[in-house]
Design a protein around this motif. Structure first.
Motif, PDB file in Angstrom:
ATOM      1  N   VAL A 174       0.841  -1.204   0.000  1.00 32.99           N
ATOM      2  CA  VAL A 174       0.000   0.000   0.000  1.00 32.99           C
ATOM      3  C   VAL A 174       0.873   1.249   0.000  1.00 32.99           C
ATOM      4  O   VAL A 174       0.581   2.233  -0.686  1.00 32.99           O
ATOM      5  N   GLU A 175       1.935   1.212   0.756  1.00 30.12           N
ATOM      6  CA  GLU A 175       2.841   2.361   0.826  1.00 30.12           C
ATOM      7  C   GLU A 175       3.390   2.699  -0.562  1.00 30.12           C
ATOM      8  O   GLU A 175       3.432   3.869  -0.963  1.00 30.12           O
ATOM      9  N   LYS A 176       3.810   1.676  -1.300  1.00 33.11           N
ATOM     10  CA  LYS A 176       4.323   1.894  -2.648  1.00 33.11           C
ATOM     11  C   LYS A 176       3.216   2.362  -3.583  1.00 33.11           C
ATOM     12  O   LYS A 176       3.418   3.245  -4.422  1.00 33.11           O
ATOM     13  N   TYR A 177       2.039   1.760  -3.433  1.00 30.18           N
ATOM     14  CA  TYR A 177       0.907   2.133  -4.294  1.00 30.18           C
ATOM     15  C   TYR A 177       0.524   3.592  -4.099  1.00 30.18           C
ATOM     16  O   TYR A 177       0.353   4.336  -5.076  1.00 30.18           O
ATOM     17  N   LEU A 178       0.408   4.034  -2.856  1.00 30.81           N
ATOM     18  CA  LEU A 178      -0.021   5.404  -2.589  1.00 30.81           C
ATOM     19  C   LEU A 178       1.019   6.429  -3.029  1.00 30.81           C
ATOM     20  O   LEU A 178       0.683   7.590  -3.263  1.00 30.81           O
ATOM     21  N   ALA A 191      -2.396   6.163  -7.888  1.00 25.91           N
ATOM     22  CA  ALA A 191      -3.114   5.837  -6.664  1.00 25.91           C
ATOM     23  C   ALA A 191      -4.503   6.449  -6.666  1.00 25.91           C
ATOM     24  O   ALA A 191      -4.741   7.506  -7.262  1.00 25.91           O
ATOM     25  N   LYS A 199      -5.135  10.094  -6.088  1.00 25.61           N
ATOM     26  CA  LYS A 199      -4.597  11.048  -7.064  1.00 25.61           C
ATOM     27  C   LYS A 199      -5.338  11.026  -8.398  1.00 25.61           C
ATOM     28  O   LYS A 199      -5.172  11.937  -9.207  1.00 25.61           O
ATOM     29  N   GLN A 227     -12.519   9.840  -5.052  1.00 27.91           N
ATOM     30  CA  GLN A 227     -11.246   9.130  -5.153  1.00 27.91           C
ATOM     31  C   GLN A 227     -10.346   9.426  -3.954  1.00 27.91           C
ATOM     32  O   GLN A 227      -9.620   8.550  -3.480  1.00 27.91           O
ATOM     33  N   GLY A 256      -8.749   6.782  -1.415  1.00 26.69           N
ATOM     34  CA  GLY A 256      -7.331   6.771  -1.051  1.00 26.69           C
ATOM     35  C   GLY A 256      -7.135   6.761   0.457  1.00 26.69           C
ATOM     36  O   GLY A 256      -6.265   6.049   0.976  1.00 26.69           O
ATOM     37  N   VAL A 311      -7.899   3.269   1.645  1.00 25.94           N
ATOM     38  CA  VAL A 311      -6.803   2.343   1.334  1.00 25.94           C
ATOM     39  C   VAL A 311      -5.681   2.500   2.350  1.00 25.94           C
ATOM     40  O   VAL A 311      -5.131   1.505   2.856  1.00 25.94           O
ATOM     41  N   LEU A 330      -3.220  -5.944  -3.708  1.00 28.22           N
ATOM     42  CA  LEU A 330      -1.878  -5.378  -3.601  1.00 28.22           C
ATOM     43  C   LEU A 330      -0.886  -6.339  -2.944  1.00 28.22           C
ATOM     44  O   LEU A 330       0.317  -6.265  -3.207  1.00 28.22           O
TER      45      LEU A 330
END
Length: 214
Positions: free
Chosen positions: A74-78, A83, A86, A98, A102, A105, A163
């Motif tokens: 999740v850290e990488k995705y956000l 994401a 965004k 959205q 976010g 998530v 994820l």
């Protein structure tokens, strides 16, 4: 068995991805999860092979370990440009929605390991075919969604997440999966804080419906 008084259409339109309203404290009876999977097994599969398997994780240490892999993903995705928080940032209608997604998530990313039950539907597939894989994944995805619907009918909430598949090998080793077993999703399951879920805003049908030709 206690079920919510929902019509088929209400069930289909109000089965939401639940993140912030998962009850992290209330235990979920194992028999209730079994009931949901029994319902899920009635879904179609390619050639009726039924090459599915269901991992139900309740062990606290294993849930915490899977939760940590999910948190990292999740850290990488956000941090990426695609994401949920965004997407459509400048759209006055979709932007706020959205951003809420976010936030949800990120919330679940920090708490996945605390959810009482983690469910991973799997499929037997030693070698993934090149090109069209719709038939392969179509043999498990309807069943997994049926599980989510059955859970909703019983007052449970779920979230469809994938994820953790960034760490599929690590999670597979943690759970002792054979090499020919493919994970499909990670579905946190818990009682919900309230059951008053409603249909979500969607694109107008006339903008996406095509009759006979594009």
């Amino acid at each position: 068995m206690t079920t919510l008084d929902l019509s088929p259409d209400e069930l289909l339109t109000t089965t939401r991805t639940v993140r912030k309203r998962l009850d992290l404290e209330k235990p979920v009876p194992a028999e209730l999860i079994r009931e949901c999977i029994e319902v899920a097994l009635q879904a179609p599969s390619g050639s009726n092979r039924q090459t599915w398997h269901w991992l139900v994780i309740t062990d606290a240490e294993k849930r915490a370990a899977i939760g940590e892999y999910y948190r990292l993903a999740v850290e990488k995705y956000l941090a990426g440009s695609g994401a949920a928080g965004k997407l459509y940032a400048d759209d006055p209608v979709r932007g706020p929605i959205q951003r809420r997604i976010g936030d949800g998530v990120a919330y679940l990313g920090e708490r996945m390991g605390q959810v009482p039950v983690l469910v991973i539907p799997c499929l037997e597939a030693k070698n993934l075919p090149a090109g069209n894989q719709a038939g392969l994944w179509g043999s498990i995805l309807p069943s997994a969604w049926s599980y989510c619907l059955a859970a909703r009918a019983r007052g449970l909430g779920t979230a469809w997440t994938t994820l953790h598949l960034n760490y599929e090998q690590e999670v597979g080793e943690l759970l002792g999966l054979p090499e020919d077993i493919r994970q499909t999703a990670l579905i946190p399951t818990a009682y919900t804080i309230g059951t008053d879920f409603k249909p979500a805003a969607r694109q107008p049908l006339d903008g996406i419906l095509h009759l006979d030709t594009w």
